[in-house]
Design a protein around this motif. Structure first.
Motif, PDB file in Angstrom:
ATOM      1  N   LEU A 193       7.883   6.407  53.176  1.00 26.81           N
ATOM      2  CA  LEU A 193       8.221   7.763  52.742  1.00 26.81           C
ATOM      3  C   LEU A 193       8.710   8.591  53.933  1.00 26.81           C
ATOM      4  CD1 LEU A 193       6.375  10.058  50.329  1.00 26.81           C
ATOM      5  CD2 LEU A 193       6.904  10.890  52.609  1.00 26.81           C
ATOM      6  N   THR A 194       8.001   8.514  55.042  1.00 27.93           N
ATOM      7  CA  THR A 194       8.370   9.274  56.239  1.00 27.93           C
ATOM      8  C   THR A 194       9.748   8.846  56.740  1.00 27.93           C
ATOM      9  OG1 THR A 194       6.042   9.536  56.821  1.00 27.93           O
ATOM     10  CG2 THR A 194       7.636   9.893  58.579  1.00 27.93           C
ATOM     11  N   SER A 195       9.990   7.537  56.753  1.00 26.67           N
ATOM     12  CA  SER A 195      11.278   7.016  57.210  1.00 26.67           C
ATOM     13  C   SER A 195      12.418   7.451  56.291  1.00 26.67           C
ATOM     14  CB  SER A 195      11.208   5.486  57.278  1.00 26.67           C
ATOM     15  OG  SER A 195      12.445   4.946  57.626  1.00 26.67           O
ATOM     16  N   ASP A 196      12.201   7.321  54.983  1.00 31.03           N
ATOM     17  CA  ASP A 196      13.231   7.725  54.027  1.00 31.03           C
ATOM     18  C   ASP A 196      13.499   9.227  54.089  1.00 31.03           C
ATOM     19  OD1 ASP A 196      13.430   5.100  53.214  1.00 31.03           O
ATOM     20  OD2 ASP A 196      12.344   5.391  51.325  1.00 31.03           O
ATOM     21  N   ALA A 197      12.439  10.001  54.251  1.00 28.45           N
ATOM     22  CA  ALA A 197      12.602  11.453  54.353  1.00 28.45           C
ATOM     23  C   ALA A 197      13.404  11.817  55.604  1.00 28.45           C
ATOM     24  CB  ALA A 197      11.235  12.132  54.384  1.00 28.45           C
ATOM     25  N   LYS A 198      13.103  11.140  56.712  1.00 30.22           N
ATOM     26  CA  LYS A 198      13.822  11.405  57.962  1.00 30.22           C
ATOM     27  C   LYS A 198      15.315  11.121  57.803  1.00 30.22           C
ATOM     28  CE  LYS A 198      13.791  10.312  62.873  1.00 30.22           C
ATOM     29  NZ  LYS A 198      13.154   9.526  63.939  1.00 30.22           N
ATOM     30  N   LYS A 199      15.634  10.014  57.116  1.00 29.51           N
ATOM     31  CA  LYS A 199      17.041   9.677  56.866  1.00 29.51           C
ATOM     32  C   LYS A 199      17.721  10.741  56.014  1.00 29.51           C
ATOM     33  CE  LYS A 199      16.196   4.731  57.063  1.00 29.51           C
ATOM     34  NZ  LYS A 199      16.032   3.519  56.227  1.00 29.51           N
ATOM     35  N   ALA A 200      16.932  11.394  55.150  1.00 30.27           N
ATOM     36  CA  ALA A 200      17.478  12.440  54.281  1.00 30.27           C
ATOM     37  C   ALA A 200      17.450  13.812  54.941  1.00 30.27           C
ATOM     38  CB  ALA A 200      16.693  12.485  52.970  1.00 30.27           C
ATOM     39  N   GLY A 201      16.990  13.871  56.195  1.00 29.92           N
ATOM     40  CA  GLY A 201      16.968  15.135  56.921  1.00 29.92           C
ATOM     41  C   GLY A 201      15.733  15.979  56.664  1.00 29.92           C
ATOM     42  N   ILE A 202      14.682  15.350  56.145  1.00 33.98           N
ATOM     43  CA  ILE A 202      13.433  16.065  55.860  1.00 33.98           C
ATOM     44  C   ILE A 202      12.395  15.675  56.907  1.00 33.98           C
ATOM     45  CG2 ILE A 202      11.594  16.440  54.172  1.00 33.98           C
ATOM     46  CD1 ILE A 202      13.669  15.466  52.024  1.00 33.98           C
ATOM     47  N   ARG A 203      11.860  16.651  57.593  1.00 31.55           N
ATOM     48  CA  ARG A 203      10.855  16.395  58.619  1.00 31.55           C
ATOM     49  C   ARG A 203       9.504  16.110  57.980  1.00 31.55           C
ATOM     50  NH1 ARG A 203      11.485  21.526  59.958  1.00 31.55           N
ATOM     51  NH2 ARG A 203       9.337  21.645  60.671  1.00 31.55           N
ATOM     52  N   SER A 204       8.701  15.231  58.601  1.00 36.08           N
ATOM     53  CA  SER A 204       7.380  14.904  58.062  1.00 36.08           C
ATOM     54  C   SER A 204       6.483  16.142  58.015  1.00 36.08           C
ATOM     55  CB  SER A 204       6.718  13.784  58.868  1.00 36.08           C
ATOM     56  OG  SER A 204       6.575  14.147  60.218  1.00 36.08           O
ATOM     57  N   GLU A 205       6.728  17.093  58.912  1.00 35.99           N
ATOM     58  CA  GLU A 205       5.950  18.335  58.900  1.00 35.99           C
ATOM     59  C   GLU A 205       6.183  19.117  57.606  1.00 35.99           C
ATOM     60  OE1 GLU A 205       6.583  16.955  62.977  1.00 35.99           O
ATOM     61  OE2 GLU A 205       8.036  17.550  61.462  1.00 35.99           O
ATOM     62  N   GLU A 206       7.416  19.069  57.106  1.00 34.07           N
ATOM     63  CA  GLU A 206       7.727  19.753  55.849  1.00 34.07           C
ATOM     64  C   GLU A 206       6.951  19.124  54.692  1.00 34.07           C
ATOM     65  OE1 GLU A 206      11.981  20.879  55.141  1.00 34.07           O
ATOM     66  OE2 GLU A 206      12.248  19.629  56.930  1.00 34.07           O
ATOM     67  N   ILE A 207       6.858  17.810  54.686  1.00 37.24           N
ATOM     68  CA  ILE A 207       6.113  17.115  53.637  1.00 37.24           C
ATOM     69  C   ILE A 207       4.630  17.450  53.755  1.00 37.24           C
ATOM     70  CG2 ILE A 207       5.461  14.865  52.692  1.00 37.24           C
ATOM     71  CD1 ILE A 207       8.193  13.854  53.826  1.00 37.24           C
ATOM     72  N   SER A 208       4.110  17.405  54.973  1.00 36.43           N
ATOM     73  CA  SER A 208       2.690  17.704  55.205  1.00 36.43           C
ATOM     74  C   SER A 208       2.335  19.120  54.773  1.00 36.43           C
ATOM     75  CB  SER A 208       2.333  17.503  56.677  1.00 36.43           C
ATOM     76  OG  SER A 208       2.466  16.148  57.029  1.00 36.43           O
ATOM     77  N   GLU A 209       3.250  20.052  54.963  1.00 37.94           N
ATOM     78  CA  GLU A 209       3.004  21.433  54.515  1.00 37.94           C
ATOM     79  C   GLU A 209       2.835  21.493  52.999  1.00 37.94           C
ATOM     80  OE1 GLU A 209       6.262  23.769  55.962  1.00 37.94           O
ATOM     81  OE2 GLU A 209       5.591  23.642  58.049  1.00 37.94           O
ATOM     82  N   GLU A 210       3.536  20.634  52.282  1.00 41.44           N
ATOM     83  CA  GLU A 210       3.484  20.626  50.818  1.00 41.44           C
ATOM     84  C   GLU A 210       2.297  19.843  50.267  1.00 41.44           C
ATOM     85  OE1 GLU A 210       5.421  22.194  48.493  1.00 41.44           O
ATOM     86  OE2 GLU A 210       6.331  23.248  50.172  1.00 41.44           O
ATOM     87  N   VAL A 211       2.027  18.668  50.840  1.00 44.29           N
ATOM     88  CA  VAL A 211       1.019  17.776  50.245  1.00 44.29           C
ATOM     89  C   VAL A 211      -0.186  17.517  51.138  1.00 44.29           C
ATOM     90  CG1 VAL A 211       2.724  16.619  48.800  1.00 44.29           C
ATOM     91  CG2 VAL A 211       2.139  15.635  51.020  1.00 44.29           C
ATOM     92  N   GLY A 212      -0.170  18.010  52.356  1.00 41.89           N
ATOM     93  CA  GLY A 212      -1.262  17.683  53.283  1.00 41.89           C
ATOM     94  C   GLY A 212      -1.000  16.332  53.914  1.00 41.89           C
ATOM     95  N   SER A 213      -1.976  15.477  53.904  1.00 43.14           N
ATOM     96  CA  SER A 213      -1.853  14.151  54.505  1.00 43.14           C
ATOM     97  C   SER A 213      -0.999  13.243  53.628  1.00 43.14           C
ATOM     98  CB  SER A 213      -3.248  13.535  54.679  1.00 43.14           C
ATOM     99  OG  SER A 213      -3.151  12.153  54.972  1.00 43.14           O
ATOM    100  N   ILE A 214       0.059  12.704  54.206  1.00 44.18           N
ATOM    101  CA  ILE A 214       0.919  11.784  53.471  1.00 44.18           C
ATOM    102  C   ILE A 214       0.135  10.528  53.109  1.00 44.18           C
ATOM    103  CG2 ILE A 214       3.018  10.375  53.593  1.00 44.18           C
ATOM    104  CD1 ILE A 214       4.129  12.532  55.552  1.00 44.18           C
ATOM    105  N   PHE A 215      -0.664  10.018  54.041  1.00 49.84           N
ATOM    106  CA  PHE A 215      -1.492   8.839  53.790  1.00 49.84           C
ATOM    107  C   PHE A 215      -2.451   9.090  52.627  1.00 49.84           C
ATOM    108  CE2 PHE A 215      -5.598   6.734  54.506  1.00 49.84           C
ATOM    109  CZ  PHE A 215      -5.210   5.409  54.344  1.00 49.84           C
ATOM    110  N   SER A 216      -3.151  10.214  52.646  1.00 52.73           N
ATOM    111  CA  SER A 216      -4.103  10.532  51.569  1.00 52.73           C
ATOM    112  C   SER A 216      -3.403  10.665  50.226  1.00 52.73           C
ATOM    113  CB  SER A 216      -4.856  11.822  51.882  1.00 52.73           C
ATOM    114  OG  SER A 216      -5.680  11.648  53.000  1.00 52.73           O
TER     115      SER A 216
END
Length: 60
Positions: free
Chosen positions: A23-46
């Motif tokens: 997910l992190t890799s695909d998001a990065k390719k799409a120009g989405i930072r992992s910090e942006e995802i973490s702000e929305e969902v918290g821990s990506i792993f969890s």
């Protein structure tokens, strides 16, 4: 996300880590930072572990 999850519930932490990495890799390719995802969902792993655990059982 649904198309990348197995069709059965699982508590497989290794799979959850692999999915979080994908997910992190695909998001990065799409120009989405992992910090942006973490702000929305918290821990990506969890989030991945929770998604794996909430799969509907396969009907008999």
């Amino acid at each position: 996300m649904d198309s990348n999850l197995p069709h059965h519930s699982s508590s497989d932490t290794i799979l959850a880590q692999e999915l979080a990495g994908r997910l992190t890799s695909d998001a990065k390719k799409a120009g989405i930072r992992s910090e942006e995802i973490s702000e929305e969902v918290g821990s990506i792993f969890s989030t991945m572990l929770e998604a794996l655990g909430s799969r509907d059982p396969v009907p008999d």
